[in-house]
Every structure is written in C-alpha cells, then in structure tokens.
Write a protein that holds these residues in place. Structure first.
Motif, mmCIF file in Angstrom:
data_model
loop_
_atom_site.group_PDB
_atom_site.id
_atom_site.type_symbol
_atom_site.label_atom_id
_atom_site.label_comp_id
_atom_site.label_asym_id
_atom_site.label_seq_id
_atom_site.Cartn_x
_atom_site.Cartn_y
_atom_site.Cartn_z
ATOM 1 N N THR A 1 -97.921 -14.969 -34.511
ATOM 2 C CA THR A 1 -97.615 -15.170 -35.926
ATOM 3 C C THR A 1 -98.902 -15.098 -36.730
ATOM 4 O O THR A 1 -99.926 -15.639 -36.307
ATOM 5 N N GLU A 2 -98.859 -14.434 -37.878
ATOM 6 C CA GLU A 2 -100.041 -14.339 -38.743
ATOM 7 C C GLU A 2 -100.462 -15.729 -39.235
ATOM 8 O O GLU A 2 -99.637 -16.577 -39.506
ATOM 9 N N ARG B 1 -95.857 -24.389 -38.434
ATOM 10 C CA ARG B 1 -95.315 -23.040 -38.616
ATOM 11 C C ARG B 1 -95.732 -22.128 -37.463
ATOM 12 O O ARG B 1 -94.907 -21.398 -36.900
ATOM 13 N N ILE B 2 -97.000 -22.191 -37.087
ATOM 14 C CA ILE B 2 -97.506 -21.336 -36.011
ATOM 15 C C ILE B 2 -96.820 -21.659 -34.684
ATOM 16 O O ILE B 2 -96.505 -20.766 -33.889
ATOM 17 N N GLY C 1 -93.705 -19.857 -33.306
ATOM 18 C CA GLY C 1 -93.852 -18.569 -32.638
ATOM 19 C C GLY C 1 -94.559 -18.735 -31.304
ATOM 20 O O GLY C 1 -94.864 -19.844 -30.863
#
Length: 285
Positions: A284-285, A163-164, A167
């Motif tokens: 990205t958080e 996911r990270i 970004g």
C-alpha cells in the motif's frame, strides 16, 4: 535475477539452537542495553547441533527457493557503496538503492529501510572511540516476532499504521558482504517449509529502556527436519533477501538464519565483513 552458476559446495558444520538456561526460570529475554547488576545480557541457552548447509548456487530453481516459497532469495545487485564507512551515505544513497531493489523484486509500492547493522570482526569488540563493532550472530533466530513486526509498523508509521496494516506488510532484511567474498563465517538461511511453526519457535523478549512491550525476536528449538542453505563464495555484488515477517499467511512468513563456521574456507581469506539492512515493505502506498 539469479546469480551465476558455479560448482556446488555443501558444508557440514554445527549451528547453535536454543535451549532453556538451567540457571533461571525467567522467560527468554535479552537486555538491549547494559543489564542490571547481577543479571546476564541474555538468558538464552545455546546447544550446538550438526547440520549440512547446502550450497544453493546454481540450484535456486531445483530447490524452489524464493521469498514466498522458502522465505529467502539470492539476488544479483551491484551497489555504488563499496566500503560502507560513511553512515550518512549509507542512510541516504544505500537506503535508496535498497528501496528500488525491493520494489523491483517484490512488486511493493512502498519501502522503508529502518536500520542496518555492520559486522566487521570476530568476535564483538568496542573500538577506541567507544563504538561497538559486531561480529557474526552465532545462533539460530528470526529478527521479529509477529507482534514485534506489527508494533514496528506503528512505531515507524504513526498515524498511517492502521491504514497500512490493512494491506500486505513484510519485513525483509537485505544482507550483503563487504569488500571480499564471504569466508569463514557465511550466512545460512533455513527453508520455511521445513520449520514446525507450532513447536520450533521460542519468543524472546527485548528489555528496552523505553519499555516496548512487544519488542522481541524468535529463537528456535533444534529440529532435524530443518534444511539449511547458503551461497558459496557470496560476493559484494550478491545479496541475500531474508524474510522476517509477512502478514499474508498462505506463503513463507519468515526464515530462521545464523552465521556458521565454514572450515573449508582458505585460512588466509579475509574475515567476513557484512551489512544487513532491515526494511518494511508495503503493498500500500
């Protein structure tokens, strides 16, 4: 925020670039721990080349130096840590300071400081307690290959990595002098815009005991077009931000760097002490 303006002081010096080791036909590699019997720690040839290292103090705007243009940036930052002798305080308090610094300077939403290196002497030596005390790194290099950078995200973020990685991801080192202004062996960084990305880079494989297939760095072939910069008399309240990886391809993605011999330093000036922290920087958080 840029640092105070002082008179510039360019330095003629020599930098060590990569050449193949004539004694082996192995691909470039470095053993992270003790090498096998009969093997050298690394098989990297080093060839000195004359360069002029430009003093960037007060000329950051003139030279257009920033993380996204040149691949590095000089920033004023006062740390509560002064001597960097307590490892737990470094990993707790200092790492938190750097997280906030990098969020401020890059606009990132998340920062993970994953390790640091202290350098306090010339050259490397082993202390009476058995701890390796490192001297300055004396060859042109970049701390991560592109593949190694992606692998590092997986190693530190596990299930979050995919996911990270959708970004923007950066690896930025924060280099700081300790106790005194830098003398004798300052850090120099090369402008990304002067690097030939097709021909200058040499992937160097790290041989890890835990078999990390993509771990490694880039060494660099000599290129007379390289432009080198440093910050004269850099103090412990001034840091160099060194980009080692950027997933975005339309801006600076790294900067080669190395220590260099500054013969203009006063002979009685203290030897360099420094700390370099390596940080994953995410949008990205």
């Amino acid at each position: 925020m840029t640092v105070a303006v002082l008179a510039p002081r360019d330095v003629p010096t020599t930098l060590n670039y990569y050449v193949p080791d004539p004694e082996t036909d192995e691909s470039p590699r470095i053993y992270i721990q003790d090498p096998p019997a009969g093997k050298k720690k690394d098989n990297l040839g080093r060839e000195p080349h004359d360069v002029v290292v430009r003093d960037a103090r007060g000329k950051e705007k003139e030279y257009d130096l920033s993380l996204d243009t040149s691949g590095f940036q000089f920033v004023k930052h006062v740390s509560q840590e002064k001597n960097f002798e307590d490892e737990e305080r470094i990993k707790d308090a200092y790492y938190k300071e750097l997280e906030e610094l990098l969020k401020k300077e890059t606009g990132a939403k998340r920062v993970l400081v994953f390790d640091h290196t202290l350098r306090r002497t010339e050259p490397d030596f082993v202390s009476p307690t058995g701890k390796l005390i490192r001297g300055a790194a004396d060859f042109v290099h970049i701390d991560q290959t592109y593949d190694a950078a992606v692998e590092r995200v997986h190693r530190h973020l596990g299930d979050e990595a995919e996911r990270i990685l959708k970004g923007r991801v950066r690896i930025i080192n924060v280099w700081r002098p300790i106790r005194n202004p830098v003398a004798h062996r300052p850090l120099t960084v090369s402008d990304w815009r002067t690097v030939d990305k097709e021909h200058d880079l040499v992937p160097v494989r790290f041989v890890h005991p835990d078999q990390r297939p993509n771990a490694g760095i880039y060494a660099a072939h000599y290129n007379p077009n390289h432009k080198w910069y440093y910050l004269s008399d850099q103090t412990p309240d001034e840091v160099t931000l060194i980009k080692c990886y950027d997933s975005e391809v339309d801006r600076a993605r790294f900067t080669p760097h190395t220590a260099f011999l500054d013969k203009t330093s006063p002979k009685d000036a203290p030897h360099r002490e420094s700390i370099e922290a390596r940080c994953l920087v995410f949008d990205t958080e």
